[in-house]
Design a protein around this motif. Structure first.
Motif, PDB file in Angstrom:
ATOM      1  N   PRO A 115       0.798  -1.223   0.000  1.00 48.43           N
ATOM      2  CA  PRO A 115       0.000   0.000   0.000  1.00 48.43           C
ATOM      3  C   PRO A 115       0.833   1.277   0.000  1.00 48.43           C
ATOM      4  CG  PRO A 115      -0.933  -1.562   1.533  1.00 48.43           C
ATOM      5  CD  PRO A 115       0.384  -2.124   1.081  1.00 48.43           C
ATOM      6  N   ILE A 116       2.012   1.208   0.594  1.00 52.68           N
ATOM      7  CA  ILE A 116       2.895   2.380   0.607  1.00 52.68           C
ATOM      8  C   ILE A 116       3.327   2.711  -0.814  1.00 52.68           C
ATOM      9  CG2 ILE A 116       5.134   3.263   1.388  1.00 52.68           C
ATOM     10  CD1 ILE A 116       4.749   1.384   3.884  1.00 52.68           C
ATOM     11  N   THR A 117       3.701   1.699  -1.576  1.00 53.43           N
ATOM     12  CA  THR A 117       4.123   1.903  -2.960  1.00 53.43           C
ATOM     13  C   THR A 117       2.973   2.424  -3.813  1.00 53.43           C
ATOM     14  OG1 THR A 117       5.716   0.112  -2.720  1.00 53.43           O
ATOM     15  CG2 THR A 117       5.174   0.799  -4.974  1.00 53.43           C
ATOM     16  N   VAL A 118       1.787   1.853  -3.631  1.00 52.18           N
ATOM     17  CA  VAL A 118       0.609   2.289  -4.392  1.00 52.18           C
ATOM     18  C   VAL A 118       0.281   3.748  -4.062  1.00 52.18           C
ATOM     19  CG1 VAL A 118      -1.878   1.938  -4.697  1.00 52.18           C
ATOM     20  CG2 VAL A 118      -0.331  -0.031  -4.663  1.00 52.18           C
ATOM     21  N   LYS A 119       0.312   4.085  -2.782  1.00 53.07           N
ATOM     22  CA  LYS A 119      -0.002   5.458  -2.357  1.00 53.07           C
ATOM     23  C   LYS A 119       1.014   6.454  -2.920  1.00 53.07           C
ATOM     24  CE  LYS A 119      -1.470   8.131   1.611  1.00 53.07           C
ATOM     25  NZ  LYS A 119      -1.899   8.060   3.015  1.00 53.07           N
ATOM     26  N   LYS A 120       2.286   6.097  -2.909  1.00 55.57           N
ATOM     27  CA  LYS A 120       3.322   6.980  -3.459  1.00 55.57           C
ATOM     28  C   LYS A 120       3.117   7.185  -4.958  1.00 55.57           C
ATOM     29  CE  LYS A 120       7.116   6.296  -0.211  1.00 55.57           C
ATOM     30  NZ  LYS A 120       8.484   5.828  -0.042  1.00 55.57           N
ATOM     31  N   ALA A 121       2.790   6.117  -5.668  1.00 56.49           N
ATOM     32  CA  ALA A 121       2.579   6.218  -7.119  1.00 56.49           C
ATOM     33  C   ALA A 121       1.395   7.131  -7.425  1.00 56.49           C
ATOM     34  CB  ALA A 121       2.356   4.836  -7.718  1.00 56.49           C
ATOM     35  N   LEU A 122       0.302   6.950  -6.705  1.00 55.95           N
ATOM     36  CA  LEU A 122      -0.879   7.790  -6.927  1.00 55.95           C
ATOM     37  C   LEU A 122      -0.619   9.236  -6.517  1.00 55.95           C
ATOM     38  CD1 LEU A 122      -3.586   5.283  -5.682  1.00 55.95           C
ATOM     39  CD2 LEU A 122      -3.302   6.110  -8.041  1.00 55.95           C
ATOM     40  N   GLY A 123       0.166   9.421  -5.484  1.00 58.10           N
ATOM     41  CA  GLY A 123       0.477  10.768  -5.005  1.00 58.10           C
ATOM     42  C   GLY A 123       1.291  11.600  -5.983  1.00 58.10           C
ATOM     43  N   LYS A 124       1.954  10.948  -6.913  1.00 56.94           N
ATOM     44  CA  LYS A 124       2.745  11.664  -7.916  1.00 56.94           C
ATOM     45  C   LYS A 124       1.903  12.164  -9.088  1.00 56.94           C
ATOM     46  CE  LYS A 124       7.009   9.187  -6.899  1.00 56.94           C
ATOM     47  NZ  LYS A 124       8.010   8.244  -7.401  1.00 56.94           N
ATOM     48  N   VAL A 125       0.660  11.729  -9.168  1.00 56.60           N
ATOM     49  CA  VAL A 125      -0.213  12.145 -10.272  1.00 56.60           C
ATOM     50  C   VAL A 125      -0.753  13.543  -9.978  1.00 56.60           C
ATOM     51  CG1 VAL A 125      -2.307  11.616 -11.580  1.00 56.60           C
ATOM     52  CG2 VAL A 125      -0.856   9.754 -10.732  1.00 56.60           C
ATOM     53  N   PRO A 126      -0.495  14.511 -10.869  1.00 57.38           N
ATOM     54  CA  PRO A 126      -1.012  15.861 -10.646  1.00 57.38           C
ATOM     55  C   PRO A 126      -2.541  15.849 -10.544  1.00 57.38           C
ATOM     56  CG  PRO A 126       0.560  15.843 -12.458  1.00 57.38           C
ATOM     57  CD  PRO A 126       0.263  14.406 -12.108  1.00 57.38           C
ATOM     58  N   GLY A 127      -3.058  16.552  -9.558  1.00 58.39           N
ATOM     59  CA  GLY A 127      -4.500  16.635  -9.395  1.00 58.39           C
ATOM     60  C   GLY A 127      -5.059  15.717  -8.328  1.00 58.39           C
ATOM     61  N   VAL A 128      -4.225  14.809  -7.808  1.00 60.22           N
ATOM     62  CA  VAL A 128      -4.696  13.925  -6.737  1.00 60.22           C
ATOM     63  C   VAL A 128      -4.745  14.733  -5.441  1.00 60.22           C
ATOM     64  CG1 VAL A 128      -4.138  11.906  -5.330  1.00 60.22           C
ATOM     65  CG2 VAL A 128      -3.918  11.807  -7.814  1.00 60.22           C
ATOM     66  N   VAL A 129      -5.901  14.669  -4.785  1.00 60.45           N
ATOM     67  CA  VAL A 129      -6.127  15.455  -3.571  1.00 60.45           C
ATOM     68  C   VAL A 129      -5.976  14.602  -2.313  1.00 60.45           C
ATOM     69  CG1 VAL A 129      -7.836  16.853  -2.343  1.00 60.45           C
ATOM     70  CG2 VAL A 129      -7.693  16.972  -4.839  1.00 60.45           C
ATOM     71  N   ALA A 130      -6.474  13.369  -2.357  1.00 59.84           N
ATOM     72  CA  ALA A 130      -6.402  12.491  -1.192  1.00 59.84           C
ATOM     73  C   ALA A 130      -6.357  11.034  -1.638  1.00 59.84           C
ATOM     74  CB  ALA A 130      -7.609  12.712  -0.286  1.00 59.84           C
ATOM     75  N   ILE A 131      -5.690  10.202  -0.811  1.00 60.24           N
ATOM     76  CA  ILE A 131      -5.555   8.778  -1.121  1.00 60.24           C
ATOM     77  C   ILE A 131      -5.718   7.983   0.168  1.00 60.24           C
ATOM     78  CG2 ILE A 131      -4.072   6.986  -2.115  1.00 60.24           C
ATOM     79  CD1 ILE A 131      -2.322   9.470  -3.118  1.00 60.24           C
ATOM     80  N   GLU A 132      -6.561   6.987   0.128  1.00 61.28           N
ATOM     81  CA  GLU A 132      -6.700   6.035   1.232  1.00 61.28           C
ATOM     82  C   GLU A 132      -6.518   4.646   0.632  1.00 61.28           C
ATOM     83  OE1 GLU A 132      -7.155   6.566   4.511  1.00 61.28           O
ATOM     84  OE2 GLU A 132      -7.084   8.725   4.168  1.00 61.28           O
ATOM     85  N   VAL A 133      -5.523   3.922   1.102  1.00 64.60           N
ATOM     86  CA  VAL A 133      -5.264   2.584   0.591  1.00 64.60           C
ATOM     87  C   VAL A 133      -5.589   1.578   1.694  1.00 64.60           C
ATOM     88  CG1 VAL A 133      -3.570   1.024  -0.436  1.00 64.60           C
ATOM     89  CG2 VAL A 133      -3.452   3.464  -0.928  1.00 64.60           C
ATOM     90  N   GLU A 134      -6.437   0.606   1.367  1.00 65.61           N
ATOM     91  CA  GLU A 134      -6.833  -0.418   2.332  1.00 65.61           C
ATOM     92  C   GLU A 134      -6.280  -1.771   1.882  1.00 65.61           C
ATOM     93  OE1 GLU A 134     -10.834  -0.407   3.877  1.00 65.61           O
ATOM     94  OE2 GLU A 134     -11.169   1.563   2.953  1.00 65.61           O
ATOM     95  N   PHE A 135      -5.257  -2.218   2.590  1.00 58.85           N
ATOM     96  CA  PHE A 135      -4.605  -3.482   2.246  1.00 58.85           C
ATOM     97  C   PHE A 135      -5.579  -4.657   2.324  1.00 58.85           C
ATOM     98  CE2 PHE A 135      -2.243  -7.255   3.867  1.00 58.85           C
ATOM     99  CZ  PHE A 135      -1.613  -7.579   2.686  1.00 58.85           C
ATOM    100  N   GLU A 136      -6.388  -4.700   3.380  1.00 54.65           N
ATOM    101  CA  GLU A 136      -7.302  -5.825   3.582  1.00 54.65           C
ATOM    102  C   GLU A 136      -8.303  -5.963   2.430  1.00 54.65           C
ATOM    103  OE1 GLU A 136      -6.825  -3.361   5.852  1.00 54.65           O
ATOM    104  OE2 GLU A 136      -5.444  -4.451   7.151  1.00 54.65           O
ATOM    105  N   LYS A 137      -8.768  -4.844   1.902  1.00 54.57           N
ATOM    106  CA  LYS A 137      -9.734  -4.858   0.797  1.00 54.57           C
ATOM    107  C   LYS A 137      -9.059  -4.875  -0.572  1.00 54.57           C
ATOM    108  CE  LYS A 137     -13.558  -2.417   3.003  1.00 54.57           C
ATOM    109  NZ  LYS A 137     -14.462  -1.267   2.855  1.00 54.57           N
ATOM    110  N   ARG A 138      -7.745  -4.641  -0.591  1.00 53.54           N
ATOM    111  CA  ARG A 138      -6.987  -4.529  -1.850  1.00 53.54           C
ATOM    112  C   ARG A 138      -7.560  -3.408  -2.708  1.00 53.54           C
ATOM    113  NH1 ARG A 138      -5.167  -8.211   1.088  1.00 53.54           N
ATOM    114  NH2 ARG A 138      -3.994 -10.005   0.392  1.00 53.54           N
ATOM    115  N   GLU A 139      -7.805  -2.258  -2.055  1.00 50.13           N
ATOM    116  CA  GLU A 139      -8.404  -1.116  -2.742  1.00 50.13           C
ATOM    117  C   GLU A 139      -7.707   0.188  -2.388  1.00 50.13           C
ATOM    118  OE1 GLU A 139     -13.066  -2.515  -3.150  1.00 50.13           O
ATOM    119  OE2 GLU A 139     -12.544  -1.052  -1.602  1.00 50.13           O
TER     120      GLU A 139
END
Length: 94
Positions: A37-61
């Protein structure tokens, strides 16, 4: 001259595209360890326009709030795939 300035200012204000926040839930089935989830959150955080990210490992979402004038769901899924975690939207962006 003053009328021209006012006219230009009004035309600029009228043509501005107001940003609308969208929320999308991405299914990321390849997350199989606690650090993924840390890697996924970092990747999404680099996309311009992303305001917030919540990654749930248990749900794989990942739930992403983004400015739809700056990015798209396709750009978000491309970012996770480039990080090694292919994803797809669970539903349509709201």
């Amino acid at each position: 001259m003053q009328k021209v300035i006012v006219a230009v200012a009004l035309s600029v204000l009228c043509s501005v595209s107001w940003a609308a926040s969208k929320v999308v839930t991405l299914s990321v089935p390849g997350m199989d360890c606690a650090t993924c989830p840390i890697t996924v959150k970092k990747a999404l955080g680099k996309v311009p326009g992303v305001v917030a990210i919540e990654v749930e490992f248990e749900k794989r979402e990942a739930v992403v709030t983004f400015d739809d004038t700056k990015t798209s769901v396709a750009a978000l899924t491309q970012a996770t795939e480039a990080a090694g975690y292919p994803s797809k939207p669970v539903g349509s962006a709201k």
